[in-house]
Enzyme design. Sequence first.
Site, PDB file in Angstrom:
ATOM      1  N   THR A 150      31.014  32.964  73.988  1.00 24.88           N
ATOM      2  CA  THR A 150      30.531  32.830  75.368  1.00 24.88           C
ATOM      3  C   THR A 150      30.572  31.377  75.850  1.00 24.88           C
ATOM      4  O   THR A 150      30.259  30.451  75.100  1.00 24.88           O
ATOM      5  CB  THR A 150      29.083  33.365  75.446  1.00 24.88           C
ATOM      6  OG1 THR A 150      29.080  34.676  74.892  1.00 24.88           O
ATOM      7  CG2 THR A 150      28.576  33.405  76.872  1.00 24.88           C
ATOM      8  N   GLY A 189      24.427  31.648  68.620  1.00 28.94           N
ATOM      9  CA  GLY A 189      23.316  31.404  67.703  1.00 28.94           C
ATOM     10  C   GLY A 189      23.726  30.421  66.622  1.00 28.94           C
ATOM     11  O   GLY A 189      24.857  30.449  66.146  1.00 28.94           O
ATOM     12  N   GLU A 437      26.285  41.026  72.841  1.00 31.45           N
ATOM     13  CA  GLU A 437      27.290  41.981  72.335  1.00 31.45           C
ATOM     14  C   GLU A 437      27.716  42.971  73.410  1.00 31.45           C
ATOM     15  O   GLU A 437      27.881  44.162  73.148  1.00 31.45           O
ATOM     16  CB  GLU A 437      26.738  42.738  71.130  1.00 31.45           C
ATOM     17  CG  GLU A 437      27.081  42.092  69.836  1.00 31.45           C
ATOM     18  CD  GLU A 437      28.521  41.620  69.787  1.00 31.45           C
ATOM     19  OE1 GLU A 437      28.708  40.393  69.952  1.00 31.45           O
ATOM     20  OE2 GLU A 437      29.433  42.422  69.620  1.00 31.45           O
TER      21      GLU A 437
END
Length: 682
Positions: A150, A189, A437
């Site tokens: 992203t 993350g 997701e």
Amino acid sequence: MGPEPEENAQIRLMRKARGRTSFPVEDLTTFIYGSPETVQKRRAAWHRVELALDSTDTTKLPPQYAKTSREDLYLDGLRMGKAAWDDQLQHDHAFFEWLTPRYTACNASPFGLTAIFFARTIELMGSPEQKSKWLPLIQSGHINGAYAQTELGHGSFVRGLETTATFDPASDSFVVNSPTLTSTKFWPGALGFSATHAVLMAKLITRDKDHGVHPFIVPLRDPETGKPMEGIELGDVGPKPSYNQTDNGYARFDNVSIPRSNMLMGHATVSSDGSYQKRPDVHVKAAYGSMLRTRAKMIWICAVQLAAAVAIAVRYSTVRQQGTLPYAEADGTETAIIHYRSQNSRLLTHLSRAYAILFASRRANDIYQDFESRQATRDFSTMTETHAVLSGIKAWATTLAADGAEDARKSCGAAGYLAISGLPELVQSATALCTLEGENYVLWQQAARELVKWAPKLSSNNLPSALRYLAGKYTPGQKCTATIPTAFLLPETQLEIFKHRSRRLISKSHRLFSASVSSGDSPSQAWNNNVTLLISAARAHVEYLVLQAFIASVSSMTTSPLKTTMTNLCSLFALTTIITGEAHCTFSEDGYLSETQLDAVRAQVNALLDTLVPDAVGLTDAWDFTDAGLASAIGMRDGDVYARVMAWTRQLPVNSSDQQVVVGRGWDEFIRPALNRGGRKL
Ligand SMILES: Cc1cc2nc3c(=O)[nH]c(=O)nc-3n(C[C@H](O)[C@H](O)[C@H](O)COP(=O)(O)OP(=O)(O)OC[C@H]3O[C@@H](n4cnc5c(N)ncnc54)[C@H](O)[C@@H]3O)c2cc1C
């Protein structure tokens, strides 16, 4: 554990409620986790990690409520994540791959994404040489990985990503760049401070040609010092409503050179002369493989998160006494709130959905496993249908988990608004699953696209397996044939009702979409105009598949009191889906179910709730949550709610005996001057 609590009214209420359970709870735990051995191994792993984290004494305020700065929460996430990671390596298991010791999902710790995203992408997209180089390093714990897709400017639309990896034949390497502000990687993350490497999704450019987005392994930090490699800027995206134990981060790349061998070359290759070649036997969308697996696994996480929220709310509702039923004779005792129909209908409906999601996750897993075994032989023929059905189940499960967890939180009144109830964190981490997701509304549409494609061909013999139940011609004007109320408890009646709704909505949305195109709209306009109905059709289709999976799982159980309870819970899931929420009108708007039949369904729901309330505690205990895992002052197993709330509240730093900041400074700088406005003193 901690010292044994003194007997009180709440502990007594809980013990009594647990004593009413009609089935052996351990049998259901085994059913949830698969086998008695898995239950024992899982329990032992949780216990070891909780001992290592010193979190078994439930009289102590859990650290996430004691130290709440961004920095402290991150350090706590590292502490928790490392204990879990160490245990997996030492005892050779994967219990913490998808759920951490705090039950929140995969990215609750900065070590959480290595196995599920980083390693998985290499497994699916690397060449055999790349796999043998990188996977052992990951498995032995020498690499902590991130998955960086992203960007600030693009999430759902992957083709819009702007980060570039340009091949330089002179140095036989790729040069990675963030050419625009919006190309900044944002959200991955562990990217902020913890990952040593990332799988970076970037546009591959060679011989001046853009070949679209491909995966590259990029070393991010010096593994000794943790400092970013030259040309890489890294940081954290800041405080979030949940997942503050991990460092969702941002990254920018300025002419960062990586060897050619760091492009994952299982699906396409770049030679030293810069020539690009796709492997001929790989599906165009094979890169979705790791995403499909993650989605299949996320469905299981949703089941656990919803069950955890409901477990807290059921336990609290079992011991919370508040008022009496209207018209009740006053006898001095107040009613435990679980006995109010308005309370138990909400909580048991959400609990039935947690189980429905569990069985849906098994079905999703089977569908994914089938795809994976085909993919191993380069058979991608089921890719599109797998993608569509997993997209739909993921969107459905995350929506139900997030909405259900939030309703469970609300059902606890103000207690559910306390951070120490554990519920706000659970709600917010379930909510994040609706976005990550694959954003749900994007995924619903991917599921709907497959339905529109097949809608005109439902009489064909080669329907994808998930659509076979729709075979045959849909005739409008059908009526439900159930004549007696108990017929609604029969699986075949329930499936017929769900099938009718699904076929009707698929047929109708396809008809309206086609009519819109025939009337001169472009297909994209026609799609946009009819999208809400298309999404309803996708949801109806998914709910049929889920009910089918629930019924099949329960039928496979051997006859026992547990089977009776699970059969009732399955009926509750089916019948509450018909009479509650937005879906209600999609079952009834065409007159398939008459008013009398809907009244019969409502009556059956009432009867099912009466039967299931005594089992509510057992049905939530069966998930085997530990007190440390739930970290909820109102959701502990023993029911000792008020003692816990006060003990934890007194330990909060804001209430500590050293109140210099809050009282001293607050009083000196603001309160006293406010009270003494205009020189007047009390
Ligand atoms: C907690 C968390 C962890 C994450 N971890 C990672 C990670 O580890 N690695 C990583 O790479 N990313 C990660 N992400 C990012 C995540 O994958 C993206 O947020 C997600 O893909 C959605 O993209 P977006 O935020 O850009 O939303 P957008 O795509 O901008 O969506 C915003 C809205 O627009 C709508 N919309 C968008 N496109 C369409 C369309 N075609 N048709 C109709 N409506 C549309 C959506 O339905 C939504 O309502 C994480 C995000 C969160 C919240």
